[in-house]
Design a protein around this motif. Structure first.
Motif, PDB file in Angstrom:
ATOM      1  N   GLN A 295       0.817  -1.416   0.100  1.00 58.10           N
ATOM      2  CA  GLN A 295      -0.381   0.370   0.023  1.00 58.10           C
ATOM      3  C   GLN A 295       1.158   0.711   0.083  1.00 58.10           C
ATOM      4  OE1 GLN A 295      -3.327  -0.212  -0.205  1.00 58.10           O
ATOM      5  NE2 GLN A 295      -3.209  -2.261  -0.404  1.00 58.10           N
ATOM      6  N   CYS A 296       2.041   1.186   0.400  1.00 55.34           N
ATOM      7  CA  CYS A 296       3.102   2.347   0.050  1.00 55.34           C
ATOM      8  C   CYS A 296       4.713   2.296  -0.796  1.00 55.34           C
ATOM      9  CB  CYS A 296       3.250   2.643   1.488  1.00 55.34           C
ATOM     10  SG  CYS A 296       4.700   1.498   2.232  1.00 55.34           S
ATOM     11  N   TYR A 297       5.012   0.947  -1.080  1.00 49.17           N
ATOM     12  CA  TYR A 297       6.098   0.888  -1.774  1.00 49.17           C
ATOM     13  C   TYR A 297       5.652   1.718  -2.782  1.00 49.17           C
ATOM     14  CZ  TYR A 297       4.800  -1.657  -6.061  1.00 49.17           C
ATOM     15  OH  TYR A 297       3.989  -1.961  -7.288  1.00 49.17           O
ATOM     16  N   HIS A 298       4.271   1.626  -3.798  1.00 45.43           N
ATOM     17  CA  HIS A 298       5.330   3.209  -5.195  1.00 45.43           C
ATOM     18  C   HIS A 298       5.206   4.624  -4.807  1.00 45.43           C
ATOM     19  CE1 HIS A 298       3.723   4.261  -9.124  1.00 45.43           C
ATOM     20  NE2 HIS A 298       4.216   3.574  -9.346  1.00 45.43           N
ATOM     21  N   SER A 299       4.194   4.318  -3.951  1.00 40.25           N
ATOM     22  CA  SER A 299       3.935   6.288  -3.898  1.00 40.25           C
ATOM     23  C   SER A 299       5.121   6.863  -2.709  1.00 40.25           C
ATOM     24  CB  SER A 299       3.042   6.466  -2.868  1.00 40.25           C
ATOM     25  OG  SER A 299       2.757   5.773  -1.830  1.00 40.25           O
ATOM     26  N   THR A 300       5.934   5.871  -2.581  1.00 37.63           N
ATOM     27  CA  THR A 300       8.250   5.806  -1.790  1.00 37.63           C
ATOM     28  C   THR A 300       7.940   6.311  -2.690  1.00 37.63           C
ATOM     29  OG1 THR A 300       6.857   4.466   0.408  1.00 37.63           O
ATOM     30  CG2 THR A 300       9.156   5.648   0.053  1.00 37.63           C
ATOM     31  N   LEU A 301       8.512   5.274  -4.002  1.00 34.06           N
ATOM     32  CA  LEU A 301       9.501   4.949  -4.928  1.00 34.06           C
ATOM     33  C   LEU A 301       8.801   6.504  -5.744  1.00 34.06           C
ATOM     34  CD1 LEU A 301       9.143   1.441  -5.862  1.00 34.06           C
ATOM     35  CD2 LEU A 301      11.062   2.936  -5.961  1.00 34.06           C
TER      36      LEU A 301
END
Length: 344
Positions: A295-301
Motif C-alpha cells: 500500500q505504500c511502496y509505489h508512492s514511496t518510490l
C-alpha cells in the motif's frame, strides 16, 4: 504554510530511500516469480518499479549525492534478483508473447546492465506478427515501443502514431482529467522524456498544454490526498521543457512532506481522503499507522524519484542530455490556474 526549499525536498527523498533500503527484502522475487499462476503485480512489478526509480535517480543525481549511492546499491540488488538477467530468458521461454519481461528488462538495459541471449530471444519474438498485433492500451503500446528500443530492438512502428492515440496525445478537455487519466498522462510523459532525461522529447503542443493545466491538476490531486499520483505529477512537472514556477513545486512538496511518515514511507492515499486536512491533524492526534508494503511502496518510490528530479530542476544542475532545452524556458513566469477538473 511555509514552502519547502531544495534541502527539505532532498530530505524527503533521502527519507524515502531509507525506507526502501530497509524494505529491500520485500522487493525480492519469491519462488512464485516464474510459476504459471504467479502474481506478477506482487513479484515482478514491484521489482521493476524499484529498478526504474533507482535507474532514474542515479541518472539525475551526481555521484557525490547520497541518493545516487543508495539508488546504485538498490539497482544492483534488483539486477541480482533477476539472476543478472537470466530469469528474463526463462520468462521468454515460458511466456514468449508477454511484454512485461521486456519492459522490466529494458530498465536495466538503459542502465548498462544487459543479457545478450535474452535480447536475442526477445528480438526474434518481436519480429513475429503475433507480437506486433498484440492489442494494448495506447499508453502501454508507447511504453513497449520504448522498451524495445532500449533493448536494441528496431522495427518500423512509429511513436507518434501511438502517442496521438493516448489520452494526453489527444489534448482532451481539461475538465475530463480524473485518476486513471492522470496515471496515463504521467506515463506518456515518462516514455517521451525517457523518464525525465530528455525534456525536449515532449512535443510542443503537449508541452504547452501541460504547462497550462498541470498546476491545477496537481493541486486537485493533493487536495484529495492522492499522494502517489501527486508525486508522479511532480516528476512530470520537473521533466517538462517549461516546468511550473518554483512556488508551485515548493508548495506541493510541503504537502507531500507532511504526509510522509517518520520512517520515510509515503501512503498512496490520505486515510480519510481529506488530503491536507488530515495531514494537518497528525501532530495533534498522532500519526496513522504505517500502511503495509503493497500500500505504500509505489508512492514511496515516486516520492524518491520526484525529489531527485525536482532538486535537479530547482538547482539548475545538468546531469543528463536535454537540460539545455529546459534551461531555455527557466525564468519565465507561468500562469497558475486552480480548481479545474475533479479526480474520479
Amino acid at each position: 504554510m511555509t514552502a519547502l526549499g531544495v534541502r527539505e525536498i532532498h530530505e524527503v527523498g533521502a527519507a524515502a530511500f531509507a525506507w526502501l533500503s530497509a524494505h529491500r527484502g520485500d522487493f525480492a522475487l519469491g519462488e512464485d516469480a516464474l510459476t504459471a499462476d504467479g502474481h506478477v503485480d506482487a513479484t515482478w512489478k514491484p521489482l521493476g518499479e524499484l529498478a526504474q526509480t533507482c535507474a532514474s535517480v542515479r541518472a539525475h543525481t551526481p555521484p557525490s549525492d547520497p541518493l545516487h549511492t543508495c539508488a546504485s546499491d538498490l539497482l544492483r540488488f534488483a539486477w541480482q534478483q533477476t539472476g543478472r538477467g537470466e530469469l528474463f530468458l526463462r520468462l521468454q521461454q515460458s511466456e514468449p508473447f508477454a511484454t512485461y519481461p521486456l519492459e522490466i528488462y529494458s530498465v536495466f538495459a538503459s542502465a548498462g546492465l544487459r543479457h545478450p541471449r535474452y535480447e536475442a530471444a526477445a528480438a526474434t519474438t518481436a519480429r513475429t506478427r503475433g507480437w506486433r498485433l498484440t492489442e494494448q492500451e495506447p499508453t502501454r503500446r508507447l511504453g513497449v515501443l520504448k522498451a524495445e528500443r532500449r533493448s536494441g530492438i528496431r522495427r518500423p512502428e512509429r511513436d507518434a502514431e501511438a502517442l496521438r492515440r493516448t489520452w494526453l496525445g489527444g489534448l482532451p478537455e481539461p475538465w475530463t482529467f480524473e485518476r486513471s487519466a492522470g496515471y496515463a498522462l504521467t506515463h506518456v510523459v515518462f516514455h517521451l522524456t525517457d523518464w525525465g532525461r530528455t525534456p525536449a522529447g515532449v512535443p510542443a503542443d503537449l508541452a504547452a498544454y501541460l504547462a497550462h493545466w498541470l498546476p491545477p491538476w496537481l493541486d486537485t490531486c493533493l487536495d484529495a490526498g492522492m499522494w502517489d499520483l501527486g508525486c508522479e505529477l511532480l516528476v512530470v512537472a520537473a521533466s517538462l521543457p517549461r516546468p511550473p514556477d518554483h512556488a508551485t513545486l515548493q508548495h506541493a512538496w510541503t504537502r507531500i512532506a507532511r504526509a510522509q511518515h517518520d520512517s520515510g514511507a509515503l501512503p498512496q492515499q490520505a486515510p480519510d481522503s481529506r488530503g491536507d486536512a488530515r495531514a494537518d491533524s497528525w501532530d495533534e492526534a498522532g500519526a496513522d499507522p504505517e500502511p503495509d508494503f503493497l500500500q505504500c511502496y509505489h508512492s514511496t518510490l515516486m516520492a524518491a524519484f520526484a525529489a531527485a528530479q525536482t532538486v535537479k530542476y530547482l538547482t539548475g544542475e545538468a546531469h543528463e542530455d536535454g537540460a539545455e532545452d529546459r534551461a531555455a524556458y527557466v525564468g519565465g513566469a507561468q500562469n497558475r490556474y486552480r480548481g479545474q477538473g475533479v479526480p474520479g
